[in-house]
Enzyme design. Structure first.
Site, PDB file in Angstrom:
ATOM      1  N   GLU A 243       0.832  -1.262  -0.089  1.00  0.00           N
ATOM      2  CA  GLU A 243       0.088  -0.075   0.047  1.00  0.00           C
ATOM      3  C   GLU A 243       1.044   1.200   0.027  1.00  0.00           C
ATOM      4  O   GLU A 243       1.591   1.399   1.134  1.00  0.00           O
ATOM      5  CB  GLU A 243      -0.803   0.001   1.258  1.00  0.00           C
ATOM      6  CG  GLU A 243      -1.632  -1.367   1.287  1.00  0.00           C
ATOM      7  CD  GLU A 243      -2.686  -1.479   0.392  1.00  0.00           C
ATOM      8  OE1 GLU A 243      -2.930  -0.450  -0.496  1.00  0.00           O
ATOM      9  OE2 GLU A 243      -3.601  -2.471   0.188  1.00  0.00           O
ATOM     10  N   CYS A 277      -2.402   9.329   2.575  1.00  0.00           N
ATOM     11  CA  CYS A 277      -2.134   8.812   1.175  1.00  0.00           C
ATOM     12  C   CYS A 277      -2.882   9.231   0.065  1.00  0.00           C
ATOM     13  O   CYS A 277      -2.458   9.230  -1.007  1.00  0.00           O
ATOM     14  CB  CYS A 277      -1.555   7.408   1.146  1.00  0.00           C
ATOM     15  SG  CYS A 277      -3.124   6.463   2.121  1.00  0.00           S
TER      16      CYS A 277
END
Ligand code: NDP
Length: 494
Positions: A243, A277
């Site tokens: 990720e 993010c």
């Protein structure tokens, strides 16, 4: 691996955890050695044997006690998260602790169904049956970042446990105390102590964890480190979910509700001081609404209250990167409409809006990971889409429009793991939806039924529903069988 040498017992270093707002020391701890990390994996494996044999339902009811401990001690957790990361207590609660309480509850209820054997209907071999069954992988190594030190890591820990695994977590060196607090709550809830271990340390400790015999790895962090982790896992054939970084674009169409859009973008760019993010990292605004949108965004930013609404950045190095991105954008012709610098002497950074940005600027191309919203005026939606997809990263993207159908159409064209219409960030808090990126934003997903099943080996069983004396394709081969097979093939694929 060479990296292991740096965490040898005699050389290991002290990690100091500080409050980024005040600089006060919150705690000091020793980095785990490679030997300790290997030992943690082996102890987790020892406990996993019995844990993995429990029914999924039984595991769920035990993990529920851990969830209850999180809920009961939420204020203590929020205080520590806020102290170690600099985020506001409101964000610690809504974006971390609450997300985990909900994720745990969601999967505690649904894991027995998601992990139940799944039958596969065979389209040709009608005398046989097939099904998948989901077995724990063994020990899952989790390497996590500092921006949501509780919300990211604990969700992965809980899902891995429900899937029947042992877990060893290597938290970021920037936020180790939260991981230790998580372990304290876990132990207090009566869960098997050895099953879940925390190994504080720096990057080499993460490398040592991958080298310690884990069976699956979940890595969340930058694309640069993710590539190293992917290579290290590949060398050992350890399956891995990566990720990684994001550069989320937001396309604002001419028909967007500008009041709502401005509020959503301000939250999407500045929540958690932009250290998300999936933060809004570049806005492509249709020329018909660009000026009015900028005005409304700046008005919304003016209303933000330092310390109540916006906390502090977490890490000095990241704050310097933000300063570098702003300086290079300004040097290339961008205008600072508000913010642009630290608030005071610590790491708190003023929410910053930049206009007159161009696609070739670093601020539009490289991850910022801080409270900066660069805005670019575009001719039309087509240009916006081309620019939005002109990126190596593809984690999340946003579309703002009053036309829901058009919104969905545009969202489908975004080359991102998730695309949202008329809102930002939110889906990390929706555990039923997959979390993962495309392009260089990652490989694999966490969250969702897919994420839970990925924490298991999917094994296939094929059995005889009707036992025939002999199958057509067995020995002995003959001309007769050849002709029969040919005839049958022509009939089937006619
Ligand atoms: P890093 O990649 O620097 O670090 C992530 C983790 O990896 C840390 O625990 C770090 O340890 C560890 N690590 C460092 N080097 C190695 C190595 N060689 N082998 C194994 N582990 C290693 O990322 P940040 O912590 O700075 O996090 C910010 C980044 O994470 C941003 O790019 C952001 O976009 C991304 N991110 C992605 C998310 C997603 O879901 N896609 C969610 C949140 C963040 P240490 O910190 O001690 O150096």
């Amino acid at each position: 691996m060479g990296a292991l040498a740096t965490v040898d017992a005699d050389k290991r270093d002290v990690i100091v955890s500080r409050n980024p707002l005040t600089g006060a020391v919150l705690g000091e701890l020793r980095e785990s050695t490679a030997v300790e990390i290997r030992d943690a994996v082996s102890r987790a494996r020892g406990a996993q044997g019995a844990w993995g044999k429990l029914s999924v339902k039984e595991r769920c009811s035990r993990v529920a006690r851990f969830r209850d401990a999180v809920v009961a001690r939420a204020e203590e957790l929020c205080d520590l998260i806020s102290a170690e990361t600099g985020k506001t207590p409101a964000e610690a609660l809504s974006m971390e602790v609450m997300v985990i309480a909900d994720l745990a509850t969601y999967f505690i209820k649904r894991a027995p169904k998601i992990l139940a054997p799944e039958s596969i209907s065979l389209h040709l071999l009608k005398n046989r049956g097939s099904y998948l069954h989901f077995q724990p992988r063994g020990v899952v190594g989790i390497i996590s970042p500092w921006n949501f030190p509780f919300g990211i890591a604990t969700g992965e820990v809980i899902m891995a446990l429900l899937a029947g695994n042992g877990v060893v977590l290597k938290p970021s060196e920037v936020t180790p105390l939260i991981a230790l607090k998580t372990k304290e709550l876990y132990d207090a809830s009566g869960m098997p102590t050895e099953l879940f271990q925390v190994v504080p340390g720096r990057g080499p400790a993460g490398a040592a964890l991958i080298d310690s015999g884990i069976d699956y790895c979940i890595f969340t962090g930058s694309t640069a480190t993710g590539k190293k982790v992917g290579a290290a896992c590949g060398e050992r054939l350890i399956p891995v979910a990566l990720e990684l970084g994001g550069k989320a674009p937001a396309i604002v169409c001419a028909d967007a509700d500008l009041d709502r859009t401005a509020k959503a973008l301000v939250w999407g760019a500045f929540a958690n001081q932009g250290q998300v993010c999936v933060s809004v990292e570049r806005v492509y605004a249709h020329q018909a609404v660009h000026d009015e949108l900028v005005q409304k965004i700046c008005a919304e930013v003016d209303k933000l209250r330092p310390n109540d609404d916006t906390g502090s950045m977490t890490w000095e190095r990241q704050t310097e990167i933000v300063e570098e991105r702003i300086a290079s954008a300004v040097a290339a012709g961008a205008k600072v409409r508000t913010g642009g610098k630290r608030r005071g002497t610590g790491l708190a950074f003023a929410p910053t809006v930049l206009t007159e940005c161009r696609q070739d600027m670093d601020v539009m191309r490289k991850e910022i990971f801080g409270p900066v919203m660069p805005i670019m005026k575009v001719r039309d939606e087509e240009e916006a889409m081309t620019l939005a997809n002109d990126s190596q990263l593809g984690l999340m993207g946003y579309v703002f429009t009053a036309d829901r159908q058009k919104g969905k159409r545009l969202a489908e064209k975004l080359e991102t793991g998730t695309a949202m219409v008329n809102d930002c960030l939110l889906t990390f808090g929706a555990p039923e939806t997959p979390w993962g990126g495309v392009k260089q934003s990652g490989v694999g997903v966490t969250h969702s039924a897919h994420g839970l099943r990925d924490l298991c080996q999917s094994r296939h069983v094929n059995y005889d529903r009707i036992a025939l004396k002999k199958e057509l394709w067995w020995y002995p081969y003959s001309d007769k069988v050849y002709k029969q097979t040919l005839k049958m093939m022509r009939w089937i694929f006619r």
